[in-house]
Design a protein around this motif. Structure first.
Motif, PDB file in Angstrom:
ATOM      1  N   UNK A   1     102.223  -0.996  43.785  1.00 31.44           N
ATOM      2  CA  UNK A   1     101.354  -1.429  43.096  1.00 31.44           C
ATOM      3  C   UNK A   1     100.707  -2.974  43.003  1.00 31.44           C
ATOM      4  N   UNK A   2     100.026  -3.385  42.693  1.00 29.35           N
ATOM      5  CA  UNK A   2     100.215  -4.691  41.959  1.00 29.35           C
ATOM      6  C   UNK A   2      98.558  -5.241  42.885  1.00 29.35           C
ATOM      7  N   UNK A   3      98.411  -5.231  40.870  1.00 32.44           N
ATOM      8  CA  UNK A   3      96.951  -5.543  41.021  1.00 32.44           C
ATOM      9  C   UNK A   3      97.013  -7.611  40.640  1.00 32.44           C
ATOM     10  N   UNK A   4      95.155  -7.962  40.756  1.00 31.65           N
ATOM     11  CA  UNK A   4      95.656  -9.652  40.222  1.00 31.65           C
ATOM     12  C   UNK A   4      95.149  -9.014  38.758  1.00 31.65           C
ATOM     13  N   UNK A   5      94.854 -10.282  38.157  1.00 33.61           N
ATOM     14  CA  UNK A   5      94.868 -11.285  36.691  1.00 33.61           C
ATOM     15  C   UNK A   5      93.556 -10.134  36.474  1.00 33.61           C
ATOM     16  N   UNK A   6      92.640 -10.770  36.968  1.00 31.42           N
ATOM     17  CA  UNK A   6      91.139 -10.247  37.292  1.00 31.42           C
ATOM     18  C   UNK A   6      90.561  -9.214  36.683  1.00 31.42           C
ATOM     19  N   UNK A   7      91.232  -7.884  38.043  1.00 27.99           N
ATOM     20  CA  UNK A   7      91.197  -6.965  37.095  1.00 27.99           C
ATOM     21  C   UNK A   7      92.403  -5.954  36.422  1.00 27.99           C
ATOM     22  N   UNK A   8      92.749  -6.762  36.215  1.00 32.78           N
ATOM     23  CA  UNK A   8      93.818  -5.855  35.127  1.00 32.78           C
ATOM     24  C   UNK A   8      92.974  -5.927  33.807  1.00 32.78           C
ATOM     25  N   UNK A   9      92.988  -7.521  33.902  1.00 34.31           N
ATOM     26  CA  UNK A   9      91.844  -7.415  32.421  1.00 34.31           C
ATOM     27  C   UNK A   9      90.519  -6.957  32.200  1.00 34.31           C
ATOM     28  N   UNK A  10      89.427  -6.585  32.766  1.00 34.13           N
ATOM     29  CA  UNK A  10      88.297  -5.636  33.310  1.00 34.13           C
ATOM     30  C   UNK A  10      88.831  -4.599  33.409  1.00 34.13           C
ATOM     31  N   UNK A  11      89.962  -3.989  34.109  1.00 35.13           N
ATOM     32  CA  UNK A  11      90.407  -2.636  33.746  1.00 35.13           C
ATOM     33  C   UNK A  11      91.285  -2.546  31.784  1.00 35.13           C
ATOM     34  N   UNK A  12      91.620  -3.604  31.588  1.00 36.25           N
ATOM     35  CA  UNK A  12      91.771  -3.192  30.535  1.00 36.25           C
ATOM     36  C   UNK A  12      91.129  -2.959  29.014  1.00 36.25           C
ATOM     37  N   UNK A  13      90.118  -3.882  29.405  1.00 38.63           N
ATOM     38  CA  UNK A  13      88.633  -4.094  28.713  1.00 38.63           C
ATOM     39  C   UNK A  13      88.440  -2.569  28.592  1.00 38.63           C
ATOM     40  N   UNK A  14      87.489  -2.127  29.783  1.00 37.76           N
ATOM     41  CA  UNK A  14      87.278  -0.814  29.857  1.00 37.76           C
ATOM     42  C   UNK A  14      87.674   0.903  29.098  1.00 37.76           C
ATOM     43  N   UNK A  15      89.112   0.213  29.800  1.00 38.06           N
ATOM     44  CA  UNK A  15      89.776   1.862  28.854  1.00 38.06           C
ATOM     45  C   UNK A  15      89.751   1.230  27.549  1.00 38.06           C
ATOM     46  N   UNK A  16      89.853  -0.323  26.971  1.00 38.91           N
ATOM     47  CA  UNK A  16      89.603  -0.546  25.564  1.00 38.91           C
ATOM     48  C   UNK A  16      87.762  -0.113  24.738  1.00 38.91           C
ATOM     49  N   UNK A  17      87.088  -0.381  25.694  1.00 44.30           N
ATOM     50  CA  UNK A  17      85.780   0.099  24.835  1.00 44.30           C
ATOM     51  C   UNK A  17      85.329   1.830  25.157  1.00 44.30           C
ATOM     52  N   UNK A  18      86.200   1.923  26.285  1.00 43.33           N
ATOM     53  CA  UNK A  18      85.753   3.699  25.912  1.00 43.33           C
ATOM     54  C   UNK A  18      86.802   4.519  24.813  1.00 43.33           C
ATOM     55  N   UNK A  19      88.263   3.768  24.535  1.00 43.24           N
ATOM     56  CA  UNK A  19      88.540   3.489  23.308  1.00 43.24           C
ATOM     57  C   UNK A  19      88.005   3.630  22.154  1.00 43.24           C
TER      58      UNK A  19
END
Length: 120
Positions: A1-19
């Motif tokens: 599964x591929x995701x766009x760089x923009x989506x990946x960055x948003x997902x990364x920051x959401x998970x970082x925010x949760x942590x």
């Protein structure tokens, strides 16, 4: 599964925010219970110190996952499993499952990034 760089960055920051929220909440609870609890139960037992140490390792794992998703996620997940083995009552508290879920999200994030870089 591929995701766009923009989506990946948003997902990364959401998970970082949760942590980040989880780490901050845990530290506030620790400080509150340690310094401002009026019904102090006396000195900590060895078991309590062990459990606090394992929880600290898990939170450090979530912090490390900001830089190294796989390593930090695995540390957080293993620390929770060890804590659950030592104190099975942890499994009775639904809010505690946010911690291993966050570790698993970091591992999934690492896998998504790895799949994206392999397809380029």
């Amino acid at each position: 599964m591929t995701i766009s760089t923009k989506t990946y960055k948003k997902l990364r920051w959401a998970i970082r925010g949760l942590s980040g929220l989880l780490i901050a909440f845990s530290l506030l609870m620790f400080i509150g219970e340690t310094f401002f609890d009026e019904s102090s139960g006396g000195p900590l037992t060895r078991n309590a110190i062990l459990q606090l140490s394992i929880a600290a390792v898990g939170l450090i794992g979530l912090g490390l996952a900001w830089k190294w998703e796989l390593i930090g996620g695995i540390i957080a997940l293993v620390a929770f499993i060890v804590l659950a083995i030592i104190n099975p009552r942890v499994l009775e508290m639904p809010l505690m499952f946010v911690w291993p879920a966050n570790g698993m999200l970091f591992i999934i994030l690492w896998a998504l990034n790895r799949n994206n870089t392999e397809q380029i």
